[in-house]
Structure formats: structure tokens, C-alpha cells
Design a protein around this motif. Structure first.
Motif, short mmCIF file in Angstrom:
data_model
loop_
_atom_site.label_atom_id
_atom_site.label_comp_id
_atom_site.label_asym_id
_atom_site.label_seq_id
_atom_site.Cartn_x
_atom_site.Cartn_y
_atom_site.Cartn_z
N LEU A 118 0.81 -1.21 0.00
CA LEU A 118 0.00 0.00 0.00
C LEU A 118 0.84 1.27 0.00
N LEU A 119 1.87 1.31 0.86
CA LEU A 119 2.63 2.54 1.07
C LEU A 119 4.09 2.46 0.63
N GLY A 120 4.55 1.27 0.29
CA GLY A 120 5.93 1.13 -0.14
C GLY A 120 6.79 0.45 0.92
N PRO A 121 7.91 -0.17 0.52
CA PRO A 121 8.78 -0.91 1.45
C PRO A 121 9.31 -0.08 2.62
N SER A 122 9.59 1.20 2.38
CA SER A 122 10.17 2.03 3.44
C SER A 122 9.22 2.22 4.61
N ALA A 123 7.92 2.08 4.36
CA ALA A 123 6.95 2.19 5.46
C ALA A 123 7.22 1.13 6.51
N VAL A 124 7.75 -0.02 6.06
CA VAL A 124 8.03 -1.13 6.97
C VAL A 124 9.48 -1.13 7.44
N ASN A 125 10.42 -1.11 6.49
CA ASN A 125 11.83 -1.29 6.88
C ASN A 125 12.47 -0.05 7.49
N ARG A 126 11.80 1.10 7.39
CA ARG A 126 12.37 2.32 7.98
C ARG A 126 11.47 2.97 9.04
N ASN A 127 10.16 2.77 8.92
CA ASN A 127 9.26 3.55 9.77
C ASN A 127 8.31 2.72 10.62
N THR A 128 8.51 1.41 10.70
CA THR A 128 7.64 0.58 11.54
C THR A 128 8.41 0.09 12.75
N ILE A 129 7.78 0.19 13.91
CA ILE A 129 8.34 -0.31 15.17
C ILE A 129 7.35 -1.32 15.73
N ILE A 130 7.84 -2.52 16.07
CA ILE A 130 6.97 -3.53 16.66
C ILE A 130 6.78 -3.23 18.14
N LEU A 131 5.53 -3.22 18.57
CA LEU A 131 5.19 -2.96 19.96
C LEU A 131 4.66 -4.27 20.55
N PHE A 132 5.51 -4.98 21.27
CA PHE A 132 5.11 -6.29 21.80
C PHE A 132 4.14 -6.12 22.97
N THR A 133 3.10 -6.96 22.96
CA THR A 133 2.09 -6.94 24.02
C THR A 133 1.96 -8.34 24.63
N ASN A 134 1.11 -8.46 25.66
CA ASN A 134 0.89 -9.74 26.36
C ASN A 134 2.18 -10.27 26.97
N MET A 135 2.98 -9.38 27.51
CA MET A 135 4.27 -9.76 28.07
C MET A 135 4.13 -10.61 29.32
N ASP A 136 2.96 -10.60 29.95
CA ASP A 136 2.77 -11.40 31.16
C ASP A 136 2.77 -12.89 30.86
N GLU A 137 2.75 -13.28 29.58
CA GLU A 137 2.79 -14.68 29.21
C GLU A 137 4.19 -15.26 29.31
N LEU A 138 5.21 -14.41 29.40
CA LEU A 138 6.57 -14.88 29.55
C LEU A 138 6.83 -15.26 31.00
N GLU A 139 7.83 -16.14 31.20
CA GLU A 139 8.22 -16.48 32.56
C GLU A 139 8.72 -15.23 33.28
N GLU A 140 8.59 -15.23 34.59
CA GLU A 140 8.90 -14.03 35.38
C GLU A 140 10.33 -13.55 35.18
N ASP A 141 11.27 -14.49 35.06
CA ASP A 141 12.68 -14.11 34.92
C ASP A 141 13.17 -14.23 33.48
N GLU A 142 12.25 -14.35 32.55
CA GLU A 142 12.63 -14.55 31.15
C GLU A 142 12.71 -13.22 30.41
N LYS A 143 13.81 -13.00 29.73
CA LYS A 143 14.00 -11.78 28.96
C LYS A 143 13.36 -11.93 27.59
N LEU A 144 12.81 -10.84 27.11
CA LEU A 144 12.15 -10.85 25.81
C LEU A 144 13.12 -11.26 24.70
N GLU A 145 14.35 -10.76 24.77
CA GLU A 145 15.34 -11.06 23.74
C GLU A 145 15.62 -12.57 23.68
#
Length: 334
Positions: A118-145
Motif C-alpha cells: 500500500l505505502l511502499g517498502p520504506s513504510a516497513v523497513n524504515r518507519n515501523t516499530i513492533i510494539l510487543f504486548t501480552n508480556m505477562d505470558e513470559l516467565e517471570e525471569d525470562e527476557k524478551l530477547e
């Protein structure tokens, strides 16, 4: 950014499937939790624009319905896209794609595909940031990375397409950390803008809409001045809203953006069954000991996708082997 290097306003577009927290993300940015009650778990039926302030910044956040899914009616999709482009004109500084860490990434992958077409590749590879949600599903001491690198290769691939940019507003450090999370998010947005070497994202579609909005603004102001009305700064906000509402549907060829071969039919019994099985597997895993939780997930997934009695046996074997490997690894580290 302005000529002085000071960012006068950050325009953000929040995208995500229904239930991924897009509405709550917009509210968190602007401190609008009270006025946005009812939208925390679902996307609004219409595109909505929020205004607010953060230290040293003015914010404009556009929250959008799930128009990129195959279930969206074509006419509704055209209306939502037209509204999104108009409300975030002359162009957003970043697209925030809300991605739940505990669900398959197929829906978000389709969203990225659509955004590129719709908007071109740069909309994704330059201007999109992933915002992760539902972080409570990870183990308490588990890092997202660690979770992404070890267990979710699908999210890793999605992350690569978005230039490796990601963040989460959900914190585990107690109260008082939310503002820091927002501050870090905005800094990442500004860094993305700097790296893109553009004031904000733009493309022919945004340029066309921006010109239409400006032209209509001029017409409205002239009309008010002819009526001997004094146009104040506050009036200009009303003028902008009136101009945006006058744009209507945009002339877009969405057949190339949503080719029939890429739009799946309504959920088949098999797809519905797979979705239901995924939910049961994830729910079941919550009751398992931490030691075997990830290994059980691996075995369960293998069983699901291989299918049949053979899939069940293979999945059970994979899960058992993975559990044993981790048990031995844990003993060695003690």
C-alpha cells in the motif's frame, strides 16, 4: 523535525489485530485510560485521533481498526484506509505494529505485507516499530530477547523486516516505570526518523491527501475571513478537522494491495480447529512446571503441524528429548 532540531509533534499510527492492545497502547501514550475505557481489548470500529503531550513533545496518535485482515469488508477497508491516511497526514513519524508475544505471527506478517504494497517498502523497513504486548505470558525471569531468539523464530523474521526495531510498554518493575517506557518508545521513534533521513514518512498517497487537506483548509479560512470572522489558533484546529472530514474516500486501487489470491476465505473448519488447538495448548502449558513448559510447547507444536497419529508420536518424542536435554544441561550448571 523543525529547522531548530526540536521535534514539535510526533505523529504515530497504531496498527494491530483485534485484541492485541492497539487501543490501550494509544491510551497509554497519552494518559487517556479513563476516556478510552472499553477499547483496551478491542480496536475501535473507526479510526480515532488522540492528541497529548510528553516532555518536550506534542503527540498525535491515530488508532486504526483491523483493516488489513481478510475478514474486513472491502468497502469498510477502503473507508478505514482513507481515514487513517487523512488523520495522520501529512505523514506519520512511525507505524507502531502491536504484536502479542503469545500468538502466531501470521496475522502480523500479512499486515506487514499489506503495508508494503500500500505505502511502499520504506513504510516497513524504515518507519515501523513492533510494539510487543501480552508480556505477562513470559516467565517471570525470562527476557524478551531470549524468548524471541530461542522460541519465536517467526517473530524474529518479522522483526528483521521492520529493521530490528521493537519495544514494549508493559513493565514488570512496578509502578513508576510506565513513563520511562513511554519515554524510551518516543526516543526510538525519533531515532527511526533520524535514520530514515526524512522529516516523516511520506509517499504519493500521503502527498496527495496532504495537498487536498491544505487546499480545503485555505478555502475554509478564506470563507471565514469573508464573513469578518477572526481566525485564532484554536479555530485552526477546528478548520483542520473540518478539512479532514471533507476528504472522504480516496481513489485507491486496492486490487493490487489485496489480491484475491492472498485473501483467504472465511475461516474453514480446519483453520478454526487449529486456532482452537493452539489456544488449548497455550492454556495447558500455563499449568506445567517451568522446567518442561517450553519443551512441551515444542512437542505440542510438532504434533499439531505434522498431524495424525504419527504427528502425535513425533511431537511426544521431540518434547521428551527436549525436556531431557534441558534437564541434563541444568544439572551440569549446578
Amino acid at each position: 523535525m523543525s529547522a531548530s532540531g526540536v521535534q514539535t509533534e510526533l505523529r504515530l499510527v497504531v496498527l494491530g489485530r483485534t485484541g492485541t492492545g492497539g487501543g490501550s497502547a494509544a491510551c497509554s501514550f497519552l494518559g487517556l485510560q479513563d476516556s478510552c475505557q472499553g477499547n483496551d481489548n478491542d480496536q475501535p470500529d473507526e479510526c480515532r485521533k488522540y492528541r497529548g503531550e510528553a516532555p518536550g513533545r506534542k503527540l498525535l496518535v491515530v488508532s486504526s481498526p483491523d483493516w488489513f485482515s481478510s475478514d474486513c469488508d472491502p468497502e469498510e477497508r477502503r473507508r478505514h484506509i482513507s481515514s487513517l491516511i487523512t488523520l495522520s497526514s501529512p505523514g506519520p513519524h512511525a507505524f507502531l505494529l502491536c504484536v502479542p508475544v503469545n500468538q502466531p505471527a501470521d496475522g502480523e506478517t500479512k499486515a506487514v505485507d499489506v503495508l508494503e504494497r500500500l505505502l511502499g517498502p520504506s513504510a516497513v523497513n524504515r518507519n515501523t516499530i513492533i510494539l510487543f504486548t501480552n508480556m505477562d505470558e513470559l516467565e517471570e525471569d525470562e527476557k524478551l530477547e531470549d524468548y524471541l531468539g530461542t522460541w519465536r523464530k517467526d517473530l524474529g523474521l518479522l522483526l528483521e523486516r521492520c529493521g530490528g526495531r521493537y519495544h514494549t510498554l508493559e513493565t514488570r518493575s512496578g509502578e513508576g516505570k510506565e513513563s520511562e517506557a513511554v519515554e524510551e518508545m518516543l526516543e526510538k521513534v525519533e531515532q527511526a526518523v533520524k535514520e530514515s533521513e526524512a522529516q516523516y514518512f511520506s509517499c504519493p498517497l500521503y502527498q496527495e491527501v496532504s495537498e487536498k487537506v491544505k487546499k480545503r483548509q485555505v478555502e475554509i479560512v478564506k470563507q471565514r475571513m469573508e464573513e469578518d470572522s477572526v481566525v485564532t489558533e484554536k479555530d485552526m484546529e477546528e478548520v483542520l478537522e473540518e478539512a479532514e472530514k471533507s476528504i472522504g474516500l480516496l481513489n485507491m486501487d486496492l486490487d493490487d494491495v489485496f489480491p484475491s489470491t492472498n485473501i483467504s476465505p472465511p475461516s474453514s473448519p480446519a483453520a478454526s480447529l487449529l486456532s482452537a488447538l493452539w489456544g488449548k495448548v497455550v492454556g495447558w502449558l500455563k499449568w506445567l512446571p517451568t522446567m518442561v513448559r517450553r519443551e512441551a510447547l515444542l512437542g505440542a507444536l510438532v504434533g499439531l503441524f505434522v498431524g495424525g497419529p504419527i504427528g502425535g508420536m513425533v511431537g511426544a518424542t521431540v518434547g521428551s528429548v527436549a525436556t531431557e536435554v534441558r534437564r541434563r544441561k541444568t544439572q551440569k550448571t549446578k
